[in-house]
Design an enzyme around this catalytic site. Structure first.
Site, mmCIF file in Angstrom:
data_model
loop_
_atom_site.group_PDB
_atom_site.id
_atom_site.type_symbol
_atom_site.label_atom_id
_atom_site.label_comp_id
_atom_site.label_asym_id
_atom_site.label_seq_id
_atom_site.Cartn_x
_atom_site.Cartn_y
_atom_site.Cartn_z
ATOM 1 N N ASP A 73 6.285 -6.869 0.543
ATOM 2 C CA ASP A 73 6.203 -8.152 1.241
ATOM 3 C C ASP A 73 6.614 -9.341 0.389
ATOM 4 O OD1 ASP A 73 5.163 -7.122 3.687
ATOM 5 O OD2 ASP A 73 3.235 -6.836 2.704
ATOM 6 N N HIS A 112 -0.822 -3.178 -5.008
ATOM 7 C CA HIS A 112 -0.736 -2.155 -3.977
ATOM 8 C C HIS A 112 -1.751 -1.074 -4.287
ATOM 9 C CE1 HIS A 112 0.945 0.873 -1.286
ATOM 10 N NE2 HIS A 112 1.516 -0.140 -0.682
#
Ligand code: ACO
Length: 425
Positions: free
Chosen positions: A361, A304
């Site tokens: 996700d 991320h």
């Protein structure tokens, strides 16, 4: 402690104002830089660029903190509904009982779609990706409600209220068109998430999800509801900064979200897990591929831009995956593979050194699959969750002294030259 900043460019030194946010984060204000020195900043990917001040969401990637309007995500998850979170993001405070009742009733009353939206959805080929159809359907709403940009209803901007109410109807209509099923009308007896599940699956083998499942999906929507200046939200703000209307801005956000490096990763994760199954469940194969610099393979759902410790949403979703699969009595081998993959990656020096952790996700697709959603709908579910966040940012941008977003560049092309006649080229 007062913090000062200055920058020297060539022989010019420029003192720069410093702004400090409510969580003590420091921003160096370079707005005068080009005017005073002729130089611009260079920050591809915007990893060091604060594009705005915002009071919507705070996140600290080093500490794994995520708060909507000051409330920790861990407290919101399970304690309030997605509609309450939507109100919180849009209005700044959680609704009181009367506000929630009015909002809930108005959401139920505005779920129906104009006929042309259904026609547009049905005009797409059945195998079109649902995110393409979603963006087109949302954009098409601007033609119906164009004149009503300032109208309010039930304490909210009417266009925003309607979009909250209509997006699940659009999403379900897209799925049913693709599956060759007749659409199911909204049911005002059902709350937001239960109604969405009903519109999706009524009359199919996947119908009959109970309140616990609706609550689990509601929680997932909450976890996706906002994430400050991510790619799709920045897109919504940028498009809105040109004074494009709400629908055009949200349609653009949907297309940005679709990308596999952003929200589209939830579909890419499950496809990756399928690939691992095809390799006999060998998670070591995937880890080796992801580390191979000659391969474009990435561990989807890992890493991320902001989180360099853990993604608090992933922690909550991992727990939900066990809860939902247990409730449905499903033993999905992909869940065990995903957990094995996480364990292997978190022990591997490559991922440790780069601070790559599972993101939002990584486990969500396993839940969506267990609930019966086809892969192409996963990112649509993300969009349903993210809608109130996008709208809160769109409002915030347009409420301030909004400037059009327009980055600079460092030109690296040819210097000035003369056009040569065609016969001499
Ligand atoms: N698998 C393997 N290696 C990775 C991964 C990954 N998932 N993510 C980053 N890396 C490596 C890069 O190759 C790079 O290595 P290097 O320093 O040796 O060149 C290093 O880690 C830094 O990666 P960047 O791409 O520079 O990091 P950035 O912050 O730009 O990207 C992103 C963040 C796009 C999320 C990235 O981690 C990624 O592609 N992840 C997989 C896709 C994904 O899950 N996206 C969803 C993110 S959450 C969301 O948007 C909702």
């Amino acid at each position: 402690m007062s913090i000062t900043a200055e920058i020297r460019v060539g022989d010019k030194t420029l003192p720069l104002p410093v702004i400090v946010g409510s969580e003590q984060e420091v921003g160096v204000d370079i707005q005068a830089l080009r005017d005073k020195t002729g130089a611009v900043t260079f920050d591809p990917g915007y990893g060091n660029t604060g594009a705005c001040e915002s009071a919507v969401t705070f996140l600290d990637g080093e500490l794994g903190i995520l708060r909507y309007r000051g409330y920790p995500i861990e407290q919101l998850a399970g304690k309030v509904s997605f509609l309450e979170v939507a109100w919180l993001l849009l209005k700044g405070e959680l609704p009181n009982a009367a506000e929630l009742a009015t909002f809930t009733a108005a959401e139920k009353a505005n779920r129906g779609l104009p006929a042309h939206v259904t026609a547009i959805i049905n005009a797409f080929p059945k195998d079109a990706h649902p995110m393409a159809v979603l963006s087109a359907a949302v954009l098409s709403l601007s033609s119906t409600y164009h004149a009503e940009t300032a109208a309010t209803h039930a304490g909210l901007n009417f266009n925003e209220l309607r979009l909250m109410a209509q997006l699940p109807t659009i999403a379900a209509a897209i799925y049913r068109h693709g599956a060759g099923l007749a659409p199911v009308a909204p049911d005002a007896k059902l709350d937001y998430t239960a109604n969405f599940l009903n519109m999706m699956f009524a009359g199919t083998a996947r119908s009959g999800h109970d309140a616990d499942i609706a609550n689990a999906l509601d929680l997932l929507l909450i976890l996706h509801a906002d994430h400050e200046q991510n790619c799709s939200t920045s897109t919504v703000r940028l498009v809105g900064s040109a004074q494009a209307d709400l629908y055009a801005s949200i349609a653009a956000g949907i297309t940005a979200l679709w990308g596999p490096l952003h929200g589209g990763a939830n579909q890419a994760v499950i496809e990756m897990l399928d690939g691992i199954v095809a390799h006999g469940g060998d998670v070591g194969w995937a880890v080796a591929q992801a580390k191979d610099k000659d391969s474009s393979f990435r561990l989807m759902g890992f890493g991320h831009r902001v989180y360099k410790n853990f993604d608090p949403r992933a922690t909550l979703i991992k727990v939900q995956a066990d809860v939902v699969l247990g409730k449905l009595g499903k033993n999905d081998p992909q869940l065990a593979i995903a957990k094995g993959l996480e364990e292997a990656a978190l022990k591997d020096e490559y991922f440790v050194a780069r601070k790559l952790y599972p993101n939002v996700d990584f486990y969500s697709g396993i839940i969506y699959r267990a609930l019966g959603f086809p892969y192409g709908m996963f990112t649509v579910l993300f969009a349903l969750g993210r809608l109130p966040g996008w709208m809160a940012h769109w409002n915030e941008h347009n409420a301030g002294k909004a400037k059009i977003g327009r980055p600079r560049q460092i030109y690296t092309g040819k210097n000035a030259r003369d056009v040569v006649e065609l016969s001499k080229r």
